[in-house]
Structure formats: structure tokens, C-alpha cells
Design a protein around this motif. Structure first.
Motif, PDB file in Angstrom:
ATOM      1  N   ALA A  51       0.833  -1.203   0.000  1.00 39.25           N
ATOM      2  CA  ALA A  51       0.000   0.000   0.000  1.00 39.25           C
ATOM      3  C   ALA A  51       0.867   1.251   0.000  1.00 39.25           C
ATOM      4  N   ALA A  52       1.945   1.234   0.792  1.00 36.51           N
ATOM      5  CA  ALA A  52       2.820   2.401   0.886  1.00 36.51           C
ATOM      6  C   ALA A  52       3.559   2.657  -0.424  1.00 36.51           C
ATOM      7  N   LEU A  53       3.904   1.595  -1.143  1.00 38.47           N
ATOM      8  CA  LEU A  53       4.603   1.759  -2.411  1.00 38.47           C
ATOM      9  C   LEU A  53       3.665   2.169  -3.535  1.00 38.47           C
ATOM     10  N   ALA A  54       2.385   1.803  -3.427  1.00 36.39           N
ATOM     11  CA  ALA A  54       1.427   2.113  -4.482  1.00 36.39           C
ATOM     12  C   ALA A  54       0.833   3.514  -4.347  1.00 36.39           C
ATOM     13  N   ALA A  55       0.961   4.130  -3.178  1.00 39.25           N
ATOM     14  CA  ALA A  55       0.343   5.427  -2.935  1.00 39.25           C
ATOM     15  C   ALA A  55       1.006   6.527  -3.752  1.00 39.25           C
ATOM     16  N   ASP A  56       0.237   7.592  -4.008  1.00 38.75           N
ATOM     17  CA  ASP A  56       0.808   8.766  -4.666  1.00 38.75           C
ATOM     18  C   ASP A  56       1.839   9.436  -3.768  1.00 38.75           C
ATOM     19  N   GLY A  57       1.565   9.473  -2.472  1.00 33.50           N
ATOM     20  CA  GLY A  57       2.479  10.096  -1.523  1.00 33.50           C
ATOM     21  C   GLY A  57       2.546   9.304  -0.231  1.00 33.50           C
ATOM     22  N   LEU A  58       3.688   9.330   0.431  1.00 29.99           N
ATOM     23  CA  LEU A  58       3.880   8.698   1.733  1.00 29.99           C
ATOM     24  C   LEU A  58       4.250   9.770   2.741  1.00 29.99           C
ATOM     25  N   VAL A  59       3.584   9.775   3.895  1.00 30.98           N
ATOM     26  CA  VAL A  59       3.882  10.721   4.967  1.00 30.98           C
ATOM     27  C   VAL A  59       4.494   9.957   6.139  1.00 30.98           C
ATOM     28  N   ARG A 107      12.864   2.572  -1.072  1.00 31.43           N
ATOM     29  CA  ARG A 107      12.314   2.101  -2.352  1.00 31.43           C
ATOM     30  C   ARG A 107      11.546   3.216  -3.060  1.00 31.43           C
ATOM     31  N   ARG A 108      10.752   3.969  -2.311  1.00 33.86           N
ATOM     32  CA  ARG A 108      10.006   5.070  -2.925  1.00 33.86           C
ATOM     33  C   ARG A 108      10.968   6.117  -3.484  1.00 33.86           C
ATOM     34  N   LEU A 109      11.932   6.519  -2.708  1.00 31.88           N
ATOM     35  CA  LEU A 109      12.827   7.583  -3.157  1.00 31.88           C
ATOM     36  C   LEU A 109      13.676   7.136  -4.338  1.00 31.88           C
ATOM     37  N   SER A 110      14.067   5.872  -4.369  1.00 29.21           N
ATOM     38  CA  SER A 110      14.858   5.389  -5.490  1.00 29.21           C
ATOM     39  C   SER A 110      14.054   5.415  -6.778  1.00 29.21           C
ATOM     40  N   GLY A 111      12.722   5.372  -6.671  1.00 31.31           N
ATOM     41  CA  GLY A 111      11.852   5.468  -7.840  1.00 31.31           C
ATOM     42  C   GLY A 111      11.287   6.855  -8.059  1.00 31.31           C
ATOM     43  N   GLY A 112      11.761   7.834  -7.295  1.00 27.23           N
ATOM     44  CA  GLY A 112      11.282   9.203  -7.439  1.00 27.23           C
ATOM     45  C   GLY A 112       9.872   9.414  -6.944  1.00 27.23           C
ATOM     46  N   LEU A 113       9.428   8.588  -5.982  1.00 26.74           N
ATOM     47  CA  LEU A 113       8.063   8.667  -5.469  1.00 26.74           C
ATOM     48  C   LEU A 113       8.035   9.519  -4.199  1.00 26.74           C
ATOM     49  N   ARG A 148      19.728  29.399  14.726  1.00 28.25           N
ATOM     50  CA  ARG A 148      19.155  29.165  13.401  1.00 28.25           C
ATOM     51  C   ARG A 148      19.154  27.667  13.104  1.00 28.25           C
ATOM     52  N   PHE A 149      18.054  27.162  12.583  1.00 28.07           N
ATOM     53  CA  PHE A 149      17.940  25.731  12.322  1.00 28.07           C
ATOM     54  C   PHE A 149      17.097  25.494  11.067  1.00 28.07           C
ATOM     55  N   ILE A 150      17.144  24.268  10.563  1.00 27.84           N
ATOM     56  CA  ILE A 150      16.413  23.906   9.355  1.00 27.84           C
ATOM     57  C   ILE A 150      14.943  23.686   9.691  1.00 27.84           C
ATOM     58  N   ALA A 151      14.071  24.435   9.017  1.00 23.36           N
ATOM     59  CA  ALA A 151      12.629  24.321   9.235  1.00 23.36           C
ATOM     60  C   ALA A 151      11.954  23.432   8.211  1.00 23.36           C
ATOM     61  N   ALA A 152      12.552  23.291   7.026  1.00 24.25           N
ATOM     62  CA  ALA A 152      11.978  22.438   5.986  1.00 24.25           C
ATOM     63  C   ALA A 152      13.015  22.204   4.905  1.00 24.25           C
ATOM     64  N   VAL A 153      12.852  21.090   4.202  1.00 20.51           N
ATOM     65  CA  VAL A 153      13.720  20.758   3.072  1.00 20.51           C
ATOM     66  C   VAL A 153      12.854  20.241   1.933  1.00 20.51           C
ATOM     67  N   GLU A 154      13.137  20.712   0.719  1.00 19.52           N
ATOM     68  CA  GLU A 154      12.541  20.176  -0.498  1.00 19.52           C
ATOM     69  C   GLU A 154      13.680  19.641  -1.347  1.00 19.52           C
ATOM     70  N   ASN A 155      13.822  18.326  -1.396  1.00 20.90           N
ATOM     71  CA  ASN A 155      14.963  17.687  -2.039  1.00 20.90           C
ATOM     72  C   ASN A 155      14.452  16.608  -2.992  1.00 20.90           C
ATOM     73  N   GLY A 156      14.035  17.017  -4.175  1.00 19.75           N
ATOM     74  CA  GLY A 156      13.476  16.060  -5.124  1.00 19.75           C
ATOM     75  C   GLY A 156      12.212  15.436  -4.570  1.00 19.75           C
ATOM     76  N   ALA A 157      12.187  14.109  -4.518  1.00 14.94           N
ATOM     77  CA  ALA A 157      11.002  13.406  -4.026  1.00 14.94           C
ATOM     78  C   ALA A 157      10.852  13.483  -2.517  1.00 14.94           C
ATOM     79  N   LEU A 158      11.919  13.855  -1.815  1.00 11.33           N
ATOM     80  CA  LEU A 158      11.898  13.881  -0.345  1.00 11.33           C
ATOM     81  C   LEU A 158      11.700  15.306   0.160  1.00 11.33           C
ATOM     82  N   THR A 159      10.586  15.505   0.865  1.00 10.09           N
ATOM     83  CA  THR A 159      10.241  16.791   1.462  1.00 10.09           C
ATOM     84  C   THR A 159      10.017  16.564   2.952  1.00 10.09           C
ATOM     85  N   ALA A 160      10.362  17.536   3.783  1.00  6.44           N
ATOM     86  CA  ALA A 160      10.144  17.369   5.214  1.00  6.44           C
ATOM     87  C   ALA A 160      10.045  18.721   5.897  1.00  6.44           C
TER      88      ALA A 160
END
Length: 249
Positions: free
Chosen positions: A48-56, A81-87, A186-198
Motif C-alpha cells: 500500500a505504501a509503495l502504491a500510494a501517490d504520496g507517503l507521509v 524504495r520510494r525515493l529510489s523510484g522518485g516517489l 538558526r535551524f532547518i525548518a523544511a527541506v525540499e529535495n526532489g522526491a523527499l520533502t520534510a
């Protein structure tokens, strides 16, 4: 009759899995994603996690304990696995922290998931934890903060990544790093790194600004029509869902 491409208004709702690894804030995350228009499943099931559009990947509490919870349900393999496939994957709070190589709490270092180089350490501030609303400094080209660059978001944490150590590789787009400051630290509040966001803050607790941020992320998800098959011998497991908030991250 020639088919026309779907527009965002005619696409089906994005299908999102919230990784159920025992984090205490999962129910509020599920409700916030549903309110933003997603179809949400709370599970640690691998297929289910691999088939989803997004994983949180949510997280509250201690770095080492959260990493272990993720490992216990095979979440590290799912994320990889998701990140290696750009998911797309979205980490929240400790779900951001565990993406780094390591975290040090109470003088003890624990290994993270290693998606990004660097260490999570205690905030160097007179007042810890950092708890409450704060502004962020987002890059101009940010997709995540589009339309909400000047808004406030809700933070609850004592630890953070305070340096960004990943270098740009070849022609790949440089990660977009958003910063915040608490009591001069000062600290990191968010990252947008290709398929990986946080995000270090909690969008599900950040009112209208958090709802818009989740909508921005959901709108960026490609719709996937075909489920992915799991590798033989690498099955997932169901995790137990938590209902209470953990200690401050």
C-alpha cells in the motif's frame, strides 16, 4: 474523440499513506490530509505504501526511538524504495530529523536513516523547547511555501538540524532549504529535495497556513494508476497506531 489531459480540478484525489509506526500524532495528520483533499490510509503495509501517490512519515518524541519504530515496521526499506523510484515522501517533525545521518540526545548518538548528511542536536537557546508559532525563511522558488511565505507555523521541539551539508551533484537541482530561528539559534525548518520533502514544524497544527502547505504538497503529487509489486521476501507489517502525543522532539 481525442482525450484531453486531466487538470488539477478533474484529477482524482491524491492517495496518501501515513506510515503507521507508532507515532503519537498520526490521527491529527490523517485528519489534516483528509481536510486538504487526500484519500488517506494509515498503515505500515508495504505494498500500500509503495502504491500510494504520496507517503507521509510523522514523528514525535525521541530521535532514536522514532528510528527504531520505523525500522520495526520496515519503514526504512519503504522510504528507500520510494525515493529510489522518485516517489514523493513527506516527513513531519521527527520525521524530518530521522532523514539525517545521526541524532545526539543526552550525550548519546543514534544512527538515522541517512538520506541527508548531517546531525540533529539540541538547540542552543536559553529557552528550550522551542514551542509555539514562528516565521520561516523560505527560498523564493519554494513549491511547498508558495503563497504562504510570510505565514507562521507551529513548532514543538528541542532538537534540530542546524547545518545543511549536502552539496549539489552535477546537473541535479539543488535542494531548497527553509530556515527558522529561535532565541538566536538558526535551524532547518523544511527541506525540499526532489522526491523527499520534510518539515520540522507541524503543518497539521499550523491552522490555515499548514493546510495550504499540505495542499501545495498534495498538488505536486503525480497520480499513479498502477500499483507497484513488492519484492519477493520483503513483506511489510502492520504497525500499531498511537493516540497520545509523545515527548518533545
Amino acid at each position: 474523440m481525442t482525450a484531453t489531459p486531466e487538470t488539477p480540478s478533474t484529477q482524482r484525489p491524491p492517495r496518501v499513506v501515513v506510515l503507521d509506526h507508532g507515532s503519537g500524532n498520526v490521527r491529527s495528520v490523517v485528519r489534516a490530509l483528509e481536510a486538504a483533499g487526500a484519500e488517506v490510509l494509515l498503515t505500515a503495509d508495504r505494498e500500500a505504501a509503495l502504491a500510494a501517490d504520496g507517503l507521509v512519515v510523522p514523528g514525535v518524541g525521541a530521535f532514536a526511538a522514532t528510528v527504531q519504530q520505523i525500522l520495526d515496521v520496515g519503514g526504512d526499506r519503504i522510504i528507500e524504495r520510494r525515493l529510489s523510484g522518485g516517489l514523493p515522501v513527506l516527513g513531519i517533525c521527527v520525521g524530518l530529523q530521522v532523514m539525517f545521518e545521526s541524532g545526539t540526545e543526552h550525550g548519546e548518538e543514534a544512527k538515522g536513516l541517512g538520506q541527508w548528511p548531517g546531525e540533529v542536536t539540541r538547540l542552543e537557546a536559553d529557552v528550550v523547547p522551542h514551542m509555539g508559532w514562528n516565521t520561516v525563511d523560505a527560498p523564493a522558488e519554494s513549491t511547498l511555501f508558495s503563497g504562504i511565505e510570510d505565514e507562521r507555523f507551529y513548532f514543538v521541539h528541542s532538537y534540530a538540524a542546524r547545518r545543511w551539508e549536502m552539496e549539489q551533484i552535477g546537473p541535479l537541482s539543488a535542494p531548497k532549504v527553509t530556515w527558522a530561528e529561535h532565541d538566536g539559534d538558526r535551524f532547518i525548518a523544511a527541506v525540499e529535495n526532489g522526491a523527499l520533502t520534510a518539515t520540522q514544524f507541524h503543518p497539521e497544527k499550523s491552522g490555515d497556513a499548514g493546510a495550504r502547505l499540505l495542499t501545495n504538497w498534495l498538488d505536486s503529487l503525480p497520480r499513479r494508476d498502477l500499483p507497484r509489486r513488492a519484492d519477493a521476501g520483503d513483506g511489510g507489517s502492520e504497525g500499531a497506531s498511537g493516540t497520545s502525543e509523545g515527548p518533545v522532539a
